[in-house]
Design an enzyme around this catalytic site. Structure first.
Site, PDB file in Angstrom:
ATOM      1  N   HIS A 129       0.849  -1.176   0.000  1.00  0.00           N
ATOM      2  CA  HIS A 129       0.000   0.000   0.000  1.00  0.00           C
ATOM      3  C   HIS A 129       0.892   1.235   0.000  1.00  0.00           C
ATOM      4  CE1 HIS A 129      -2.873   2.976   1.618  1.00  0.00           C
ATOM      5  NE2 HIS A 129      -3.843   2.143   1.279  1.00  0.00           N
ATOM      6  N   ASP A 206       2.288  -4.356   8.032  1.00  0.00           N
ATOM      7  CA  ASP A 206       1.075  -3.569   7.860  1.00  0.00           C
ATOM      8  C   ASP A 206      -0.108  -4.517   7.970  1.00  0.00           C
ATOM      9  OD1 ASP A 206      -1.177  -2.311   6.844  1.00  0.00           O
ATOM     10  OD2 ASP A 206      -0.179  -1.463   5.093  1.00  0.00           O
ATOM     11  N   GLN A 209      -5.398  -4.914   6.827  1.00  0.00           N
ATOM     12  CA  GLN A 209      -6.386  -5.824   6.254  1.00  0.00           C
ATOM     13  C   GLN A 209      -6.396  -7.183   6.950  1.00  0.00           C
ATOM     14  OE1 GLN A 209      -8.557  -4.821   4.046  1.00  0.00           O
ATOM     15  NE2 GLN A 209      -7.606  -2.854   3.568  1.00  0.00           N
ATOM     16  N   LYS A 232     -11.318  -0.019  10.018  1.00  0.00           N
ATOM     17  CA  LYS A 232     -11.442  -1.232   9.199  1.00  0.00           C
ATOM     18  C   LYS A 232     -11.870  -2.443  10.026  1.00  0.00           C
ATOM     19  CE  LYS A 232      -7.841   0.333   5.971  1.00  0.00           C
ATOM     20  NZ  LYS A 232      -8.657   0.641   4.782  1.00  0.00           N
ATOM     21  N   CYS A 372      -4.662   2.623  -3.857  1.00  0.00           N
ATOM     22  CA  CYS A 372      -3.388   3.040  -3.251  1.00  0.00           C
ATOM     23  C   CYS A 372      -2.289   2.002  -3.476  1.00  0.00           C
ATOM     24  CB  CYS A 372      -3.543   3.335  -1.760  1.00  0.00           C
ATOM     25  SG  CYS A 372      -4.600   4.752  -1.416  1.00  0.00           S
TER      26      CYS A 372
END
Length: 414
Positions: A129, A206, A209, A232, A372
């Site tokens: 991302h 990261d 998600q 999220k 992104c």
């Protein structure tokens, strides 16, 4: 995933907790399939934040009156709750930020600017991302470090042989996405972290998600840093989390300064407060922290394993329906342990933005664009893609509505 796993969820009851799912446009009930961007917020989270503003609203760590004490206790308790949720050792390892992007920047500026230099290497993946890719790219420009990218294969998985070539004794930090927001790929982050540590490099994962839809244990992964966002995972916007190993955070200087993060200030110099407060200057996201704690309570009551099973079953069903259409290109791995609950795709001869517009005419909310991940789209040879992403409240019937709307788009552009 088996239907039995999905059947353990009372989807009707869960959906009743999300008032926005009852909204209608042109007499059509909204079908919300843009969860990788932002999930919806259940009543218990809304109520928790409303109660905070109605009953407790005050600044933290700055007053001796009752309201400030209550607010401070709630804010500190939220750190403890997050630490327990992700398997951190304690609140000292949990920094509240605005979002995953700010968490990336915190490490890049507080650690990267002082630790990186010419000859050092930052290793990323081709599916990063922009929050990771752009941040480390720009820090490398400033420090003279080099950036290397681990390739993806034709199925959208990381080429782990190439990873072993990229990560060397010159590697200072590996920054990798846990789950790709474009491909749906679930990366082997524990193996990547092990590779980094074999070369005395740090790892930044990261998890934007991943944390919302699967059990995550940062100590089991052994990540040095791990980041995710509240919005999220059924929580509020405006709050993110940076996990960092305590000894690393203690060695790092803050890159944002102001009140609330200092121990002592003179006209000549300043010293910093203890963790985690030294990285949280100014008035922090107090109500948002209360909301994040409520979101964690809500998700854990359902069960993270069941949320993961439900989301992956829907993605598998969507993948199979889309694949059967014959004129749709799907990105990322086939359904299985390497794929999460989102599907990126393109309909032949229809731009993703046009497709999303037609979806909107059917009150089906998907995302279209580069998500992104512009360099990844360049590698895929497409300017944009459409993305349907699922969460705990979505249903097979909503996937069917997605397919029906695609069929209408096909006829319009025939």
């Amino acid at each position: 995933m088996s239907q039995q796993n999905v059947g353990t969820l009372d989807i009707e009851r869960i959906r009743s907790d999300f008032p926005i799912l009852e909204r209608e446009f042109d007499d059509q009930q909204v079908v919300y399939l843009d969860n990788a961007a932002t999930t919806q917020t259940p009543d218990p989270v809304i109520d928790a934040m409303s109660d905070y503003y109605r009953q407790t609203n005050s600044n933290v760590h700055r007053g001796i009156h009752h309201l400030s004490q209550e607010a401070s206790e709630a804010y500190e308790r939220a750190h403890d709750r997050v630490a327990d949720f992700i398997g951190a050792s304690g609140r000292e390892e949990v920094i509240f930020t605005k979002n995953t992007t700010e968490s990336e920047n915190l490490v890049a500026y507080s650690w990267g600017l002082s630790e990186l230099g010419p000859g050092d290497e930052v290793v990323l993946t081709e599916m990063e991302h922009h929050a990771s890719l752009v941040t480390w790219q720009q820090i490398a420009h400033e420090t003279g470090a080099d950036v290397k990218y681990i390739r993806i294969d034709e199925d959208g998985r990381l080429d782990m042989d190439h990873a072993r070539e990229c990560i060397t004794d010159d590697t200072a930090i590996l920054s990798a996405v846990h789950v790709s927001n474009t491909l749906g790929t679930v990366n082997p982050v524990t193996e990547l972290t092990e590779l980094a540590h074999e070369h005395d490099a740090l790892s930044f994962i990261d998890g934007a998600q991943a944390v919302p839809n699967r059990p995550v244990d940062v100590e089991a992964i052994d990540a040095d840093f791990y980041a995710f966002s509240g919005h999220k995972m059924a929580g509020p916007t405006g709050i993110g989390v940076l996990y960092g190993k305590q000894h690393l955070l203690e060695e790092m200087d803050p890159y944002l300064y102001g009140g609330g993060m200092i121990r002592k200030v003179t006209f000549e110099d300043s010293t910093w407060a203890d963790l985690p407060w030294k990285f949280e200057p100014g008035t922090p996201p107090i109500a948002e922290a209360v909301g994040l704690e409520a979101a964690i309570d809500y998700l854990e009551e359902i069960g993270m394993e069941r949320i993961q099973a439900h989301e992956e079953e829907l993605a598998e069903y969507a993948y199979e329906r889309l694949e059967a259409e014959g004129d749709i290109e799907i990105y990322g791995p086939e359904p299985g342990p390497d794929r999460s609950g989102l599907v990126g795709f393109n309909l032949e001869s229809v731009h993703a933005h046009d497709l999303a517009s037609i979806m909107n005419d059917h009150t089906v909310a998907i995302r279209a664009g580069d998500h992104c991940t512009q360099p990844l789209h360049d590698k895929l040879g497409v300017a944009a893609s459409a993305r349907a992403s699922f969460y705990v409240y979505n249903t097979r019937e909503e996937v069917d509505k997605l397919i029906a709307a695609i069929d209408d788009a096909r006829q319009l552009f025939a």
